[in-house]
Write a protein that holds these residues in place. Sequence first.
Motif, PDB file in Angstrom:
ATOM      1  N   GLY A  48       0.492  15.104  19.487  1.00  0.00           N
ATOM      2  CA  GLY A  48      -0.457  16.183  19.280  1.00  0.00           C
ATOM      3  C   GLY A  48      -0.117  16.950  18.014  1.00  0.00           C
ATOM      4  N   GLY A  49      -1.047  17.676  17.508  1.00  0.00           N
ATOM      5  CA  GLY A  49      -0.841  18.465  16.301  1.00  0.00           C
ATOM      6  C   GLY A  49      -0.937  17.627  15.040  1.00  0.00           C
ATOM      7  N   GLN A  50      -0.230  18.086  14.018  1.00  0.00           N
ATOM      8  CA  GLN A  50      -0.289  17.414  12.725  1.00  0.00           C
ATOM      9  C   GLN A  50       1.114  17.191  12.184  1.00  0.00           C
ATOM     10  OE1 GLN A  50      -2.661  20.181  10.432  1.00  0.00           O
ATOM     11  NE2 GLN A  50      -4.505  19.001  10.829  1.00  0.00           N
ATOM     12  N   LEU A  51       1.241  16.136  11.383  1.00  0.00           N
ATOM     13  CA  LEU A  51       2.474  15.834  10.662  1.00  0.00           C
ATOM     14  C   LEU A  51       2.228  16.113   9.192  1.00  0.00           C
ATOM     15  CD1 LEU A  51       3.170  12.464  12.468  1.00  0.00           C
ATOM     16  CD2 LEU A  51       4.394  14.615  12.846  1.00  0.00           C
ATOM     17  N   HIS A  52       3.273  16.590   8.501  1.00  0.00           N
ATOM     18  CA  HIS A  52       3.135  16.970   7.094  1.00  0.00           C
ATOM     19  C   HIS A  52       4.195  16.265   6.260  1.00  0.00           C
ATOM     20  CE1 HIS A  52       0.366  20.325   8.003  1.00  0.00           C
ATOM     21  NE2 HIS A  52       1.039  20.350   9.143  1.00  0.00           N
ATOM     22  N   GLY A  53       3.755  15.507   5.257  1.00  0.00           N
ATOM     23  CA  GLY A  53       4.661  14.921   4.282  1.00  0.00           C
ATOM     24  C   GLY A  53       5.255  13.583   4.677  1.00  0.00           C
ATOM     25  N   HIS A  54       5.832  12.921   3.678  1.00  0.00           N
ATOM     26  CA  HIS A  54       6.369  11.577   3.843  1.00  0.00           C
ATOM     27  C   HIS A  54       7.494  11.501   4.868  1.00  0.00           C
ATOM     28  CE1 HIS A  54       4.879   9.535  -0.119  1.00  0.00           C
ATOM     29  NE2 HIS A  54       3.904  10.159   0.519  1.00  0.00           N
ATOM     30  N   ALA A  55       8.446  12.437   4.831  1.00  0.00           N
ATOM     31  CA  ALA A  55       9.593  12.360   5.739  1.00  0.00           C
ATOM     32  C   ALA A  55       9.153  12.423   7.195  1.00  0.00           C
ATOM     33  CB  ALA A  55      10.599  13.470   5.434  1.00  0.00           C
ATOM     34  N   ALA A  56       8.250  13.333   7.513  1.00  0.00           N
ATOM     35  CA  ALA A  56       7.767  13.459   8.891  1.00  0.00           C
ATOM     36  C   ALA A  56       7.037  12.204   9.331  1.00  0.00           C
ATOM     37  CB  ALA A  56       6.858  14.677   9.026  1.00  0.00           C
ATOM     38  N   LEU A  57       6.232  11.633   8.442  1.00  0.00           N
ATOM     39  CA  LEU A  57       5.497  10.424   8.808  1.00  0.00           C
ATOM     40  C   LEU A  57       6.411   9.220   8.915  1.00  0.00           C
ATOM     41  CD1 LEU A  57       2.220  11.066   6.858  1.00  0.00           C
ATOM     42  CD2 LEU A  57       2.446  10.707   9.312  1.00  0.00           C
ATOM     43  N   ALA A  58       7.399   9.101   8.047  1.00  0.00           N
ATOM     44  CA  ALA A  58       8.345   7.989   8.142  1.00  0.00           C
ATOM     45  C   ALA A  58       9.074   8.045   9.483  1.00  0.00           C
ATOM     46  CB  ALA A  58       9.333   8.028   6.982  1.00  0.00           C
ATOM     47  N   ASP A  59       9.560   9.222   9.872  1.00  0.00           N
ATOM     48  CA  ASP A  59      10.228   9.369  11.169  1.00  0.00           C
ATOM     49  C   ASP A  59       9.284   9.012  12.308  1.00  0.00           C
ATOM     50  OD1 ASP A  59      12.542  10.231   9.921  1.00  0.00           O
ATOM     51  OD2 ASP A  59      12.208  12.362  10.370  1.00  0.00           O
ATOM     52  N   HIS A  60       8.055   9.479  12.216  1.00  0.00           N
ATOM     53  CA  HIS A  60       7.044   9.216  13.239  1.00  0.00           C
ATOM     54  C   HIS A  60       6.806   7.712  13.408  1.00  0.00           C
ATOM     55  CE1 HIS A  60       3.198   9.500  15.387  1.00  0.00           C
ATOM     56  NE2 HIS A  60       2.664   8.753  14.452  1.00  0.00           N
ATOM     57  N   TRP A  61       6.560   7.028  12.304  1.00  0.00           N
ATOM     58  CA  TRP A  61       6.248   5.598  12.412  1.00  0.00           C
ATOM     59  C   TRP A  61       7.453   4.764  12.802  1.00  0.00           C
ATOM     60  CZ3 TRP A  61       2.987   6.886   7.768  1.00  0.00           C
ATOM     61  CH2 TRP A  61       1.655   7.094   8.153  1.00  0.00           C
ATOM     62  N   HIS A  62       8.618   5.079  12.298  1.00  0.00           N
ATOM     63  CA  HIS A  62       9.809   4.325  12.713  1.00  0.00           C
ATOM     64  C   HIS A  62      10.004   4.452  14.224  1.00  0.00           C
ATOM     65  CE1 HIS A  62      11.150   2.852   8.863  1.00  0.00           C
ATOM     66  NE2 HIS A  62      11.142   4.072   8.342  1.00  0.00           N
ATOM     67  N   GLY A  63       9.860   5.659  14.753  1.00  0.00           N
ATOM     68  CA  GLY A  63       9.975   5.857  16.189  1.00  0.00           C
ATOM     69  C   GLY A  63       8.869   5.173  16.969  1.00  0.00           C
ATOM     70  N   GLN A  64       7.654   5.288  16.474  1.00  0.00           N
ATOM     71  CA  GLN A  64       6.513   4.670  17.137  1.00  0.00           C
ATOM     72  C   GLN A  64       6.681   3.157  17.226  1.00  0.00           C
ATOM     73  OE1 GLN A  64       2.225   3.806  15.532  1.00  0.00           O
ATOM     74  NE2 GLN A  64       2.304   5.956  16.148  1.00  0.00           N
ATOM     75  N   PHE A  65       7.107   2.548  16.124  1.00  0.00           N
ATOM     76  CA  PHE A  65       7.208   1.096  16.100  1.00  0.00           C
ATOM     77  C   PHE A  65       8.378   0.581  16.938  1.00  0.00           C
ATOM     78  CE2 PHE A  65       5.024   1.330  11.704  1.00  0.00           C
ATOM     79  CZ  PHE A  65       3.781   1.412  12.308  1.00  0.00           C
ATOM     80  N   LEU A  66       9.363   1.426  17.228  1.00  0.00           N
ATOM     81  CA  LEU A  66      10.438   1.040  18.150  1.00  0.00           C
ATOM     82  C   LEU A  66       9.951   1.032  19.592  1.00  0.00           C
ATOM     83  CD1 LEU A  66      13.548   2.945  16.740  1.00  0.00           C
ATOM     84  CD2 LEU A  66      13.167   0.462  16.770  1.00  0.00           C
ATOM     85  N   ALA A  67       9.047   1.961  19.919  1.00  0.00           N
ATOM     86  CA  ALA A  67       8.589   2.129  21.295  1.00  0.00           C
ATOM     87  C   ALA A  67       7.315   1.365  21.620  1.00  0.00           C
ATOM     88  CB  ALA A  67       8.373   3.616  21.579  1.00  0.00           C
ATOM     89  N   LEU A  68       6.454   1.195  20.634  1.00  0.00           N
ATOM     90  CA  LEU A  68       5.122   0.629  20.866  1.00  0.00           C
ATOM     91  C   LEU A  68       4.805  -0.455  19.856  1.00  0.00           C
ATOM     92  CD1 LEU A  68       3.212   4.013  21.265  1.00  0.00           C
ATOM     93  CD2 LEU A  68       3.989   2.510  23.114  1.00  0.00           C
ATOM     94  N   ASP A  69       3.797  -1.244  20.199  1.00  0.00           N
ATOM     95  CA  ASP A  69       3.300  -2.282  19.297  1.00  0.00           C
ATOM     96  C   ASP A  69       1.797  -2.068  19.092  1.00  0.00           C
ATOM     97  OD1 ASP A  69       2.941  -4.570  17.772  1.00  0.00           O
ATOM     98  OD2 ASP A  69       2.846  -5.901  19.504  1.00  0.00           O
ATOM     99  N   PRO A  70       1.421  -1.124  18.210  1.00  0.00           N
ATOM    100  CA  PRO A  70      -0.004  -0.897  17.956  1.00  0.00           C
ATOM    101  C   PRO A  70      -0.542  -1.864  16.896  1.00  0.00           C
ATOM    102  CG  PRO A  70       1.289   0.737  16.793  1.00  0.00           C
ATOM    103  CD  PRO A  70       2.265  -0.131  17.544  1.00  0.00           C
ATOM    104  N   GLN A  71      -1.775  -2.301  17.071  1.00  0.00           N
ATOM    105  CA  GLN A  71      -2.474  -3.116  16.079  1.00  0.00           C
ATOM    106  C   GLN A  71      -3.842  -2.488  15.846  1.00  0.00           C
ATOM    107  OE1 GLN A  71      -1.656  -6.117  14.327  1.00  0.00           O
ATOM    108  NE2 GLN A  71       0.373  -5.423  14.942  1.00  0.00           N
ATOM    109  N   ALA A  72      -4.150  -2.237  14.576  1.00  0.00           N
ATOM    110  CA  ALA A  72      -5.399  -1.563  14.206  1.00  0.00           C
ATOM    111  C   ALA A  72      -6.244  -2.503  13.348  1.00  0.00           C
ATOM    112  CB  ALA A  72      -5.087  -0.284  13.443  1.00  0.00           C
ATOM    113  N   ALA A  73      -7.449  -2.789  13.817  1.00  0.00           N
ATOM    114  CA  ALA A  73      -8.374  -3.649  13.075  1.00  0.00           C
ATOM    115  C   ALA A  73      -9.547  -2.812  12.574  1.00  0.00           C
ATOM    116  CB  ALA A  73      -8.887  -4.776  13.965  1.00  0.00           C
ATOM    117  N   VAL A  74      -9.715  -2.761  11.266  1.00  0.00           N
ATOM    118  CA  VAL A  74     -10.832  -2.028  10.676  1.00  0.00           C
ATOM    119  C   VAL A  74     -12.131  -2.735  11.030  1.00  0.00           C
ATOM    120  CG1 VAL A  74     -11.917  -1.287   8.521  1.00  0.00           C
ATOM    121  CG2 VAL A  74      -9.432  -1.134   8.782  1.00  0.00           C
ATOM    122  N   ARG A  75     -13.051  -1.982  11.610  1.00  0.00           N
ATOM    123  CA  ARG A  75     -14.374  -2.521  11.951  1.00  0.00           C
ATOM    124  C   ARG A  75     -15.412  -2.112  10.919  1.00  0.00           C
ATOM    125  NH1 ARG A  75     -12.457  -6.405  14.444  1.00  0.00           N
ATOM    126  NH2 ARG A  75     -11.887  -6.152  16.607  1.00  0.00           N
TER     127      ARG A  75
END
Length: 125
Positions: A48-75
């Motif tokens: 929830g909320g918002q993430l700001h800047g590269h460091a926050a997003l890098a931490d977010h995605w590294h953690g996300q990819f350890l826990a989950l396997d999301p796949q996004a297909a542009v329609r």
Amino acid sequence: MVFSAPCADRTPDVLALYALYDAFNARAVEQILARLAPDVVWTDWLGGGQLHGHAALADHWHGQFLALDPQAAVRGIAIEDDGRLTVSVHLVVRARDGTILGDGAVTHRYRMGDGKVFSMVAVGG
């Protein structure tokens, strides 16, 4: 709003979005960050909320990819009258054991310039 897949308007921003989703699906965090402005603002759909800047997003995605396997297909991608880009996405999220946790359509709205993302807001899903 009309979505096309692929988007007929091949502006640098549209091409950057396709590359962004490819990098996301490849778990290439550094390639994702290369497409984002340093002070990017991003919707945090997990916490929830918002993430700001590269460091926050890098931490977010590294953690996300350890826990989950999301796949996004542009329609499809629509260029709004105000210049924002709205992306229709089919998102499948799996647990690491392969269990499907989510499977459906989401919408992401981007503010961009010169091939860089300034903000992303999740508006559906």
